[in-house]
Design an enzyme around this catalytic site. Structure first.
Site, PDB file in Angstrom:
ATOM      1  N   THR A 108       0.876  -1.088   0.049  1.00 53.41           N
ATOM      2  CA  THR A 108       0.033  -0.015  -0.093  1.00 53.41           C
ATOM      3  C   THR A 108       0.721   1.200   0.097  1.00 53.41           C
ATOM      4  O   THR A 108       1.878   1.215   0.156  1.00 53.41           O
ATOM      5  CB  THR A 108      -0.847   0.095   1.202  1.00 53.41           C
ATOM      6  OG1 THR A 108      -0.053   0.323   2.435  1.00 53.41           O
ATOM      7  CG2 THR A 108      -1.830  -1.169   1.424  1.00 53.41           C
ATOM      8  N   ASP A 109       0.383   2.342  -0.561  1.00 53.91           N
ATOM      9  CA  ASP A 109       0.684   3.501   0.016  1.00 53.91           C
ATOM     10  C   ASP A 109       0.539   3.709   1.265  1.00 53.91           C
ATOM     11  O   ASP A 109      -0.536   3.151   1.811  1.00 53.91           O
ATOM     12  CB  ASP A 109       0.205   4.659  -0.834  1.00 53.91           C
ATOM     13  CG  ASP A 109       1.154   5.929  -0.884  1.00 53.91           C
ATOM     14  OD1 ASP A 109       1.928   6.073  -0.053  1.00 53.91           O
ATOM     15  OD2 ASP A 109       0.957   6.857  -1.908  1.00 53.91           O
ATOM     16  N   TRP A 110       1.322   4.762   2.284  1.00 54.28           N
ATOM     17  CA  TRP A 110       1.050   4.589   3.527  1.00 54.28           C
ATOM     18  C   TRP A 110      -0.316   5.173   4.047  1.00 54.28           C
ATOM     19  O   TRP A 110      -0.321   6.304   3.766  1.00 54.28           O
ATOM     20  CB  TRP A 110       2.185   5.279   4.090  1.00 54.28           C
ATOM     21  CG  TRP A 110       3.526   4.785   4.557  1.00 54.28           C
ATOM     22  CD1 TRP A 110       4.391   4.807   5.590  1.00 54.28           C
ATOM     23  CD2 TRP A 110       4.265   3.739   3.717  1.00 54.28           C
ATOM     24  NE1 TRP A 110       5.493   3.985   5.445  1.00 54.28           N
ATOM     25  CE2 TRP A 110       5.529   3.201   4.450  1.00 54.28           C
ATOM     26  CE3 TRP A 110       4.075   3.095   2.516  1.00 54.28           C
ATOM     27  CZ2 TRP A 110       6.163   2.265   3.998  1.00 54.28           C
ATOM     28  CZ3 TRP A 110       4.921   2.277   1.840  1.00 54.28           C
ATOM     29  CH2 TRP A 110       5.992   1.856   2.630  1.00 54.28           C
ATOM     30  N   GLY A 111      -1.052   4.294   4.494  1.00 51.86           N
ATOM     31  CA  GLY A 111      -2.349   4.787   4.852  1.00 51.86           C
ATOM     32  C   GLY A 111      -3.351   4.539   4.114  1.00 51.86           C
ATOM     33  O   GLY A 111      -4.540   4.968   4.385  1.00 51.86           O
ATOM     34  N   ALA A 112      -3.269   3.605   2.901  1.00 50.39           N
ATOM     35  CA  ALA A 112      -4.130   3.609   1.794  1.00 50.39           C
ATOM     36  C   ALA A 112      -5.165   2.475   2.367  1.00 50.39           C
ATOM     37  O   ALA A 112      -5.925   2.337   1.391  1.00 50.39           O
ATOM     38  CB  ALA A 112      -3.344   3.461   0.653  1.00 50.39           C
TER      39      ALA A 112
END
Length: 830
Positions: free
Chosen positions: A310-314
């Site tokens: 993931t992108d961070w926090g996605a």
């Protein structure tokens, strides 16, 4: 020191082993493939570190080769040998408990995977990139380790040189090896749909082919040095506004031809270890849960075999993500996500096989990261900075040079005016920001060899200051030459928000106008990460687009301004005359939660060419201090069938007095009318270095799909029969030579016949033409102006017949016993 990684799992036999050794140690082609020769070479070579990765079941030839390496290391103290074995992934997967698996699919913290000490499973670290290493050492302040800052993607794309991208990637990998980082988060290959995207400096181009080739080069160079790349952001992440919730709405053809194509090229040619999913939704579904894209397209269609992250926090729904093909969540999961995964498996909502697949992909990545790590690496910082300066030089674009104002003469008193001359901006803001300990300004770089004086000219905060303008004008009047350094500040270009204007700050425009009052012949150096409007362009004779350029950008600027090097960069994006000219201008950034890509495939130069619209500077444009002449374009064939290869060649001559490089660009123009297509599309390029007066024959092989477009009905790439034009030139609007090629005998697309299928469609398709003519003869459409043989009698009759749907044939038919529409459809479909 040469670093050589040899992995038994990727080598078929000793011939491949020798090929890798030969390449790493720069040995001649005649180097033999016997093990005695390998021993001799290794004992005589310069200082070399070899990382030899084996497996439990080694063939006899590899056991013998390992002995040769070990013996050579004993004989030669300059040969450093490290032996490692792959992780036993099947055994690890079997030994992990369901609880451990559920926890393992998220990070241990912000940057590391989880270790499982009882199984001997180590953690692996990743860090931000992509134009340097951003290894955070203080979570609270986000302070990162010092690192060399290389030119960002906007510069690398402007170099039009995948091999240069590979060299930069290899240099970054050396830094990662020394820091114990197994993967760099990049490159970012998203298309520049609009000049206002706040993160455009991190993206390569408006063109999918250039973006994909540049990214593939960077991935190859990085991973050859034992550090993985994480290709991002998959996909349609083309703005910062509402980026964590926005739904990018695009049709399949637009996605395939423009937004997915760079990922496809980078995946197939670069084979990245990982791909990062974007924050946004695509056609309503979050990318972290988008199975059709993450699995069907990325893995099955593109052939990706690495780890998705993931992108961070996605992540919104972790269970849906695992089902869709999302492997690793970063950073460490919160809110009991591991427990929810376990409960979903226990109640049947999650197939354990889906979780095992995600765990296995993560284990494979960890294996790559830990087995390819060189211990005790100390990068040569001077060599890395030299590489950064070279990359910056190769990527800066000479936009204008009337009257040969550039290069400047070193002996003449030169005014450097503008805060960016002394306080360089070498990168954009956000997660890619590298902690560069040393940043070379153009002023400091030029002082060593030229007579240079400086005036600040404007405040970087955008506030007006008349005293700075007066000081700058006085200096310009005293000097014999003047250079204005203008551009965008950190607060105007950053991750997290989009620009609201394409204009330079007003205090810089005021400075420019004032200086032009006292000195007409000035050169402008632009420092910016994406296009800016230039209503002043007719007032200045020379403009050098430096983009951002990394920490050695100032040295590169000085090299080019004073003629120590010849500019050779080309624009990877169109500079429009006005922001309102851009293809996405009317559709905004989607403030309501959706952004509709209504311009379709007409992005960048594809749009401006289709509209026959004037631009400030076209895609691919870039001048040199030399001139280059193109010869006649020659093709290996003029009649092709689907799958046929096509090579082209032409002579390129440097007719100037300086050595330099020209980027020859190959475009394809479709002359057939089956689908609406852009007037031309970039399909190949080649950077060629030539001495003054030198002529070289350039040969380029086109990719098999160079003539294809995505047909949504067929669900695949298609090349219609007909004529195409191959164009070669110095930019998208400076075509120097062309030739026609014809495709024939291409398998026609299957025609799906239904009530709304038109007579024109049926007549054009070879499988239905004969039956359709028979139908027309039976129907007798005389009152539409159609003869008994089915031929229209005039232009109107032809148009009406062409668009007549099957369900309306009986309405106008004068014939008797005409079958029903359903019967006609069945008959035509047989």
């Amino acid at each position: 020191m040469t670093d050589l990684i040899l992995d038994i799992s990727s080598l078929a036999d000793k011939t491949e082993l020798h090929a890798q050794v030969r390449g790493a140690l720069d040995l001649p082609e005649w180097y033999g493939a016997n093990l005695d020769a390998l021993y001799d070479v290794l004992t005589e070579a310069g200082e070399t570190r070899v990382l030899l990765i084996g497996a439990k079941d080694e063939p006899e030839w590899f056991r013998r080769a390992r002995t040769v390496f070990m013996d050579a290391a004993k004989e030669n103290r300059r040969l450093h040998l490290t032996l490692r074995e792959h992780l036993d992934i099947p055994s690890l997967l079997q030994a992990m408990t369901p609880e451990e698996k559920c926890a393992y699919v998220s990070g241990a913290d912000d940057w590391n995977t989880k270790a499982i000490p009882r199984l001997g499973l180590p953690a692996a670290m990743m860090a931000d990139g992509p134009h340097g290493l951003r290894k955070v050492v203080n979570r609270e302040t986000q302070e990162s380790e010092p690192s060399v800052c290389f030119p960002p993607a906007v510069n690398l794309a402007a170099a039009f040189d995948p091999e240069l991208c590979a060299q930069v990637g290899g240099a970054i990998a050396q830094i990662c090896q020394s820091a114990g980082v197994g993967m760099i988060l990049g490159p970012a290959v998203n298309i520049k749909r609009t000049p206002l995207c706040g993160r455009n400096f991190e993206y390569f181009s408006e063109d999918p082919y250039l973006s994909g080739k540049s990214a593939a080069g960077m991935i190859r160079g990085t991973q050859a040095q034992g550090v993985g790349c994480c290709l991002k952001h998959f996909c349609l992440n083309n703005q910062e506004t509402r980026r964590m919730t926005i739904s990018a709405e695009a049709d399949e053809r637009t996605m395939r031809e423009i937004y997915l194509k760079p990922f496809e090229i980078a995946v197939r040619e670069g084979r990245p270890w990982s791909v990062m999913c974007a924050y946004n939704r695509v056609n309503g579904t979050y990318m972290s849960e988008n199975g059709p894209l993450l699995t069907d397209v990325l893995r099955h269609a593109m052939g990706f075999d690495g780890m998705t992250v993931t992108d961070w926090g996605a992540v919104k729904d972790r269970i849906a993500g695992v089902k869709a093909g999302l492997d690793l969540e970063m950073p460490a999961a919160r809110n009991g996500k591991a427990e929810k995964l376990l409960a979903a498996m226990e109640n049947g909502a999650l197939d354990p096989a889906d979780l095992d697949r995600a765990v296995e992909h993560i284990l494979c990545w960890v294996d790559r990261a830990v087995t390819r790590h060189f211990d005790g690496t100390e990068p040569d910082v001077d060599a890395l900075r030299a590489m950064a300066r070279k990359a910056a030089r190769e990527s800066m674009v000479l936009l204008k040079n009337e009257g040969s104002v550039l290069p400047l003469e070193k002996s003449r008193r030169t005014a450097f005016i503008g805060a960016f001359a002394k306080h360089p901006r070498c990168q954009g803001g956000g997660s890619s920001r590298v902690n560069a300990e040393f940043v070379l300004s153009a002023l400091d770089a030029a002082k060593d060899t030229a007579d240079v004086a400086y005036a600040e000219g404007f405040r970087l905060d955008g506030q007006p200051d008349e005293s700075l303008i007066d000081e700058a004008c006085a200096l310009a009047a005293r000097c014999e030459q003047a250079v204005l350094f203008l551009g965008l500040s950190d607060r105007e270009e950053s991750e997290g928000y989009d620009r609201t204007s394409a204009c330079l700050p007003s205090n810089q425009i005021d400075l420019l106008k004032a200086v032009l009052q006292v000195r007409r012949h000035v050169a402008v150096v632009l420092v910016n990460g994406s296009p800016v409007s230039m209503p002043w362009i007719d007032s200045v004779p020379a403009v050098l687009e430096a983009y951002l350029g990394g920490e050695m950008a100032g040295g590169a600027i000085a090299d080019l301004l004073f003629g120590d090097c010849n500019p050779c960069g080309k624009l990877p994006e169109t500079f429009p005359l006005r922001l309102s000219d851009t293809p996405s201008f009317l559709y905004g950034a989607g403030g309501t939660g959706k952004v509709r890509y209504r311009e379709g495939v007409f992005v960048g130069y594809r749009y401006y060419d289709k509209k026959e619209m004037p631009v400030l500077f076209p895609f691919g444009h870039g001048l040199s201090y030399s001139e280059f002449q193109y010869g006649i374009l020659r093709l290996s064939g003029t009649k092709l069938h689907a799958g046929d290869a096509l090579s082209l060649s032409f002579d390129l001559t440097n007719t100037g007095s300086r050595a330099g490089a020209e980027v020859a660009q190959v475009y394809i123009e479709s002359l057939e009318t089956e689908a609406v297509r852009p007037p031309k599309e970039l399909k190949a390029f080649r950077k060629v270095y030539l001495e003054p007066g030198e002529r070289r024959t350039v040969q380029i092989d086109l990719d098999p799909d160079a003539f294809a477009y995505w047909n949504e009905e067929a669900g695949g790439w298609h090349i219609p029969d007909g004529a195409y034009r191959v164009l070669v030139g110095s930019s998208s609007r400076d075509i120097r030579s062309s030739a026609r090629v014809y495709f024939e005998g291409v398998q026609p697309l299957p025609l799906r016949i239904h009530e709304d299928t038109t007579i024109g469609d049926l007549l054009r398709h070879p499988a239905t033409r004969k039956k359709t003519l028979a139908l027309l003869a039976q129907a007798n459409l005389g009152r539409l102006g159609v003869g008994i043989d089915g031929s229209p009698s005039n232009d109107m009759a032809e148009a009406v017949l062409n668009d007549l749907p099957l369900h309306a044939v009986s309405v106008f038919a004068a014939g008797k016993d005409l079958p029903t529409t359903e019967e006609i459809i069945r008959w035509l479909s047989e």
